[in-house]
Motif scaffolding. Structure first.
Motif: not given
Length: 317
Positions: A265-273, A310-317
């Motif tokens: 579920k977390e993977r799919q959420r991160l992927l969408a974001e 890590r990718a999500h943190e970098i791309l959404t900040n």
């Protein structure tokens, strides 16, 4: 490696039992009765044939266990077609392990080892190995200590119920017979195995020439101090006791399944974001490429979750 401290609790157990007695005391049949009773309790919906197919026996006694096939246990039950291995020498620890693995792979869930004494005092056993060694006899016993360690591992780490018979050294005592006259009676004394082996069993029965058993060690606390004749019901009682504990493996499997579901579920959420963040931002697309994060649904499924975070943190900040 640090220790993990947990609160004590009862867990499901695999039986490790020993039946000790002189030749002719009924150890083999008693072991089969316990094994069948356990499987009958475990699988009440199965046919007699299917239940007996879950009982395995490794036979070092020249196929003598086969003499019990078709033996009438009671009005409703007789010994069926249990899984059988004609266990011939050498009686090395490795061969005992191989026999247990073979019976497990054939479908056995409770295994009778008849007998464990051959591993100590049989062809290729530990005593014979010791006799063939040169040098200091005392030091040679020390060199053979790993054999006992391997045997204990065989009994305790195969994730299967094990009932082992052990011969005892035979002596004779004089007892009064039915006519009040003295007669010699065969008795068993010390088990034919390494002295400390008894400590490895959860349950030990001493069986006499009248086929009466008495528990000499009983971690189950089911059998008390009275002599009794082993029946199918004893196997049933044992299985229920063994199953009373918490099924740690089932708990762990459930925990891992829940964790995997949560991770997905977390993977799919991160992927969408992540996709949303880079959809209209060229700079972020380049950052994503620098992270070697492939914009491909099929490959993303194998992308480490921590790296995705890590990718999500970098791309959404």
């Amino acid at each position: 490696m640090s220790f993990e401290v947990k609160k004590a609790r009862r867990e499901k157990q695999k039986l490790i039992a020993g039946l000790m007695g002189p030749s002719g005391s009924g150890k083999t049949l008693s072991a089969l009765l316990i094994a069948y009773g356990m499987m009958r309790e475990a699988y009440p919906q199965l046919s007699e044939e299917e239940v007996w197919a879950k009982v395995g026996l490794a036979d070092t006694e020249h196929k003598r266990s086969l003499l019990y096939f078709d033996y009438q246990i009671d009005d409703e039950t007789k010994v069926g077609e249990f899984l059988h291995i004609n266990f011939e020498p050498p009686y090395t620890t490795e061969r005992y392990q191989e026999a247990i693995v073979a019976l497990k792979q054939a479908g056995a869930e409770v295994i009778v080892i008849d007998s464990l004494s051959h591993n100590w005092q049989g062809e290729g056993g530990i005593v014979e190995q010791h006799g063939a060694m040169s040098g200091n006899s005392f030091q040679n016993w020390g060199k053979l200590a790993p054999e006992t360690t391997k045997l204990v591992r065989t009994l305790t780490r195969n994730d299967v119920h094990i009932i082992a018979t052990l011969r005892t050294k035979q002596e004779y005592a004089m007892e009064l017979n039915e006519k009040g006259k003295q007669q010699p009676v065969k008795i068993g004394t010390k088990p034919v195995q390494k002295d400390e082996m008894e400590y490895e069993f959860m349950l030990n029965f001493n069986v006499d020439m009248n086929h009466m058993a008495k528990a000499s060690k009983d971690n189950t606390h089911l059998f008390g101090e009275e002599e009794f004749r082993i029946t199918v019901n004893d196997g049933r009682r044992l299985f229920r006791w063994l199953e009373l504990g918490v099924d740690v493996k089932a708990e762990e499997a459930e925990r891992r399944a829940k964790q995997a579901e949560a991770d997905e579920k977390e993977r799919q959420r991160l992927l969408a974001e992540i996709f949303a963040a880079v959809e209209s931002d060229e700079k972020k697309r380049k950052e994503l490429a620098g992270l070697e994060f492939k914009m491909n649904e099929q490959k993303v499924q194998n992308f480490p979750l921590n790296a995705m975070r890590r990718a999500h943190e970098i791309l959404t900040n």
